[in-house]
Design a protein around this motif. Structure first.
Motif, short mmCIF file in Angstrom:
data_model
loop_
_atom_site.label_atom_id
_atom_site.label_comp_id
_atom_site.label_asym_id
_atom_site.label_seq_id
_atom_site.Cartn_x
_atom_site.Cartn_y
_atom_site.Cartn_z
N ASP A 272 0.99 -0.93 0.29
CA ASP A 272 -0.01 -0.59 -0.17
C ASP A 272 0.19 0.86 0.66
O ASP A 272 0.87 2.23 -0.55
CB ASP A 272 -0.61 0.62 1.33
N VAL A 273 1.64 0.49 1.16
CA VAL A 273 2.84 2.24 0.59
C VAL A 273 3.67 2.42 -0.57
O VAL A 273 3.22 3.57 -0.84
CB VAL A 273 3.76 2.67 1.90
N ARG A 274 4.20 1.64 -1.01
CA ARG A 274 4.89 0.97 -2.25
C ARG A 274 3.73 2.33 -3.53
O ARG A 274 4.36 3.17 -3.87
CB ARG A 274 5.03 0.21 -2.79
N GLU A 275 2.70 1.46 -3.13
CA GLU A 275 1.88 2.24 -4.46
C GLU A 275 0.99 3.84 -4.18
O GLU A 275 1.46 4.65 -5.18
CB GLU A 275 0.31 1.85 -4.72
N ILE A 276 1.32 4.19 -3.13
CA ILE A 276 0.95 5.57 -2.35
C ILE A 276 2.25 6.31 -3.18
O ILE A 276 2.13 7.28 -4.01
CB ILE A 276 0.93 5.74 -0.96
#
Length: 323
Positions: free
Chosen positions: A76-80
């Motif tokens: 999730d952090v990577r995508e954001i």
């Protein structure tokens, strides 16, 4: 992070450079490789990851020996973070007071036949942003690229690089999967039942850098480990000439699989086992930190880095990336 903690409070607490470091770790799948890419120590990169996980109160990376796994929270952090840095990377050109004031000449050296949608679209974007910069691109062997950069006669280069290279900086830009191919007239062309054992005595077409210690040495290692006994009957430092020699039936040979998709679809080349390919070969952006660069040269190199930050390794190979 508490589920009721206001987003604004979290925003104030996070150093956004931590996200950039996290993206490098995920893309390189290694703390040490991320450190090399960012020109930081491994300790600094590990501490950055620890700080980010502390701010978010989530485990983002799981490491067990050689196993490297991004957790669901990490994904999730990577995508954001990728979305955020995709937008932020476009701020650079916008913040240049007057891009048309940057003028001069850039000499850029590349290995032959670079297949990368990201590279192609970067060149277009750079020209639109800095129309007064003259770009001179020369194709040469990777060894010659390194020599020219060490002599500080070129701005930067894109090519193969030994694992240890003093006096040059490098950044991994492309990872190409090489596979084995034969031409239409070869006895194995069209054979869907071919096995590696069927190839062991076949003659080879080779890249001149396909030597132990050379940029393509993993290909030599694969051949030796599997007991190939055929002779190297033709070689070239140029991708197109190696491809031509395979077409002509001199022997089987290795090529980057993404670069010959049209040849395969039009029946000029046939992919041979192993089905998963032979080896990954890395192409690096190379430059000399000892070179005193002009405004045009430093702008070109900085723009290249910003543009590369927009894409993952696999995305940089893709064709049709929009500027």
């Amino acid at each position: 992070m508490s589920p009721v903690e206001p987003a604004a409070l979290l925003n104030d607490r996070i150093d956004w450079n931590l996200l950039r470091t996290f993206l490098a770790i995920v893309e390189e799948r290694s703390i040490s490789h991320a450190a090399a890419r960012l020109h930081l120590t491994q300790s600094a990169v590990s501490q950055a990851l620890k700080r980010l996980e502390g701010h978010l109160e989530r485990r983002l990376i799981q490491r067990h020996g050689t196993v490297f796994e991004v957790t669901p929270a990490g994904e999730d952090v990577r995508e954001i973070a990728e979305q955020m840095y995709g937008s932020m990377s476009r701020l650079g050109p916008a913040l240049v007071a007057r891009s048309d004031e940057v003028a001069g000449s850039v000499r850029f050296l590349t290995a032959s036949r670079i297949h990368s949608g990201a590279y192609d679209s970067f060149l277009g974007e750079f020209h639109r942003s800095f129309p007064l910069v003259e770009l001179h691109i020369e194709v040469m062997k990777s060894a010659d690229i390194i020599s020219a950069l060490l002599a500080r006669t070129a701005t930067a280069g894109l090519g193969l690089c030994p694992s240890s290279m003093k006096r040059l900086e490098k950044r991994l830009f492309l990872r190409q999967r090489y596979a084995m191919f034969c031409g239409r007239g070869h006895r194995l062309f069209g054979r869907t039942d071919a096995q590696i054992a069927d190839l062991l005595g076949e003659n080879f077409v080779s890249f001149t850098s396909d030597l132990i210690g050379g940029g393509l040495s993993p290909l030599t290692i694969f051949r030796d480990q599997n007991g190939f006994s055929g002779r190297i009957v033709a070689s070239s430092s140029n991708h197109d000439e190696v491809r031509r020699l395979i077409f002509a039936g001199f022997g089987i040979g290795y090529l980057p699989d993404h670069s010959v998709l049209q040849d395969i679809s039009e029946g000029r080349l046939w992919r041979l086992p192993p089905s998963e390919g032979v080896a990954d070969i890395d192409l690096h952006l190379l430059w000399s930190p000892e070179k005193l660069m002009s405004s045009a040269e430093s702008t070109f190199l900085e723009s290249f880095h910003r543009y590369a930050d927009r894409f993952t390794l696999s995305e940089r190979l893709s064709v049709g990336i929009n500027p």
